[in-house]
Write an enzyme that holds these catalytic residues in place. Structure first.
Site: not given
Lengths: 183, 280
Positions: A38, A103
């Site tokens: 990222h 998650k």
């Protein structure tokens, strides 16, 4: 509980029909990216350089798989915790990212951007690394190979199991569900 | 005098690294099954069934239980009359980690510098603590610690007057703010007393206790029961998607401390809870 089969990359119509609480089985191609990948993507965006992936309609899977043993496409590949990507996510949503699999809950800012740009957040079962691996048919490193387990990989998945945890209207299971069981 | 060759240490560590990442602890499996009986959330039940199925696939070497195969923490207990032969004990442990993570197809998750962040490529270094004791014991309690749960751990420096209620508040606040992130159902290790570092060390050690065994001190085992009950009343549930099974166990350890202080460290572990005791 609804169980819905969807394909990835995502169609706008699929994004809009998915509701928090739906159980989905995802088939198609998803891209793994976690912290380091990222940061690199954001750096490329900042420098106005081309990205190694198309973001429109894309589904990013927050995961760093364990190495593939001989004869298997991948090792364990469950989700990693999503909040670490929260600050790194809005620029990708603005460029057309439509789905994220991870998650754990997301920040208010991420949810606001999901509503604004139309995107959905899926929760996979954390710690179910072997189970999820059996939904992966092929895996290929597409960029940032030097990052090892943090490289960008394209995963070909069939019936990858997940829940719609936060939908494109902002409905959020992490907010609505635990209060039902509080004593 | 007992003699142990470093090659025995390396081999035992290597095997333990592989075994704990593929073979779930029997007590964790029992706790999942017990959780299924008490869980009200249909999603929670589905998740625990997925985890049971996952453990079975991992046991058959399809893949490790979890892709975060952890950073190794080793607590070595060594008797004063043990002679380690052939080289360095610490290096033998690191060599075992290196071999286990390579041969076991385990993920290399360690970066050599926390700010420069280049992967060491072999999951070393592991963290090694030594406890020197009388006699000829040689034990290594080994854990592969995942960081989804490690990141949700907290330390507190309470006032003596905060007492047991203060400790309960710290634990509940830590679990509440961790929420969905550490892969509930979790195991909660609590270290109370000592210094900041000692409290952290005994909290980690508490996570290595066989799941559900109580502390021998009656006031501490009562605290463990109370904390487990209150944590499971928070509603967080499996994966934070709601339910009754937020923690499988709470283990508390205590240590003498200073008249001015009450350190508390809450160290969280995920349901994979990978650890093993090596005895040579």
């Amino acid at each position: 509980m609804n169980e819905i089969r969807i394909s990835a990359p995502l169609l706008e119509s699929d994004v809009l029909k998915l509701k928090a609480g739906d159980r989905v089985l995802i088939s198609g191609t998803i891209i793994t990216a976690r912290d380091a990948a990222h940061m690199r993507l954001l750096q490329l965006i900042k420098e106005n350089k081309p990205l190694p992936i198309r973001l429109e309609g894309q589904v990013i899977y927050y995961a760093g798989p364990s190495p593939a043993p001989e004869g298997r496409p991948i090792g364990a590949c469950g989700p990693t915790t999503s909040y670490r990507m929260d600050k790194l996510t809005p620029p990708l949503l603005a460029l057309g990212l439509k789905g994220m699999i991870g998650k754990g809950d997301r920040s208010d800012d991420v949810i606001k951007c999901m509503v604004e740009f139309g995107a959905v957040y899926f929760a996979a079962v954390g710690g179910a690394g072997a189970l999820i691996a059996s939904a992966v048919q092929a895996a290929e490193v597409i960029a940032f190979e030097d990052l090892g387990p943090e490289a960008l990989m394209a995963l070909t998945v069939v019936d990858f199991p997940a829940f719609v945890a936060i939908d494109a209207k902002g409905a959020d299971m992490y907010r609505t569900e635990p209060i039902k069981y509080r004593r | 005098m007992k003699r142990i060759h470093i090659d025995e240490i390396t081999l035992a560590v290597k095997n333990a690294c592989i075994d704990i990442n593929y073979q779930i602890d029997d007590r964790i499996m029992e706790a999942f099954k017990e959780g299924l009986v008490n869980e009200r959330s249909p999603i929670g039940i589905g998740i625990m069934n997925d985890l049971i199925q996952n453990a079975d696939l991992a046991k058959h070497k399809i893949a490790p239980i979890c892709q975060d195969t952890g950073m190794i923490v080793a607590f070595v207990t060594i008797g004063q009359s043990v002679l380690i032969e052939g080289g360095s004990c610490s290096e033998a442990i690191q060599a075992g980690i290196r071999a286990g993570y390579k041969e076991g197809f385990l993920r290399k998750s360690v970066v050599t510098d926390p700010l420069i962040r280049i992967n060491s490529g072999d999951n070393t270094p592991g963290i090694v603590y030594y406890d020197l004791v009388e006699g000829d014991a040689f034990e290594i309690e080994l854990a592969a610690k995942g960081f989804g749960s490690e990141n949700m751990s907290k330390s507190f420096m309470l006032k003596p007057s905060d007492g047991i209620e203060g400790v309960v508040d710290c634990v509940l606040e830590t679990v509440r703010s961790a929420g969905s992130n550490p892969c509930p159902p979790i195991i909660v290790g609590v270290g109370i007393g000592g210094t900041l570092d000692k409290a952290a060390q005994i909290a980690k050690r508490a996570l290595l206790r066989p799941l559900g065994d109580s502390n021998a001190l009656t006031h501490i085992s009562a605290l463990e029961k109370r904390l487990l009950r209150e944590i499971n009343a928070l509603g967080i549930g499996p994966q934070g998607l709601g339910g009754d099974t937020t923690a499988l166990a709470v283990h508390v350890e205590v240590f003498p401390t200073h008249i001015a202080g009450l350190p508390v460290v809450v160290n969280i572990n995920c349901h994979a809870s990978r650890h093993h005791k090596i005895t040579l």
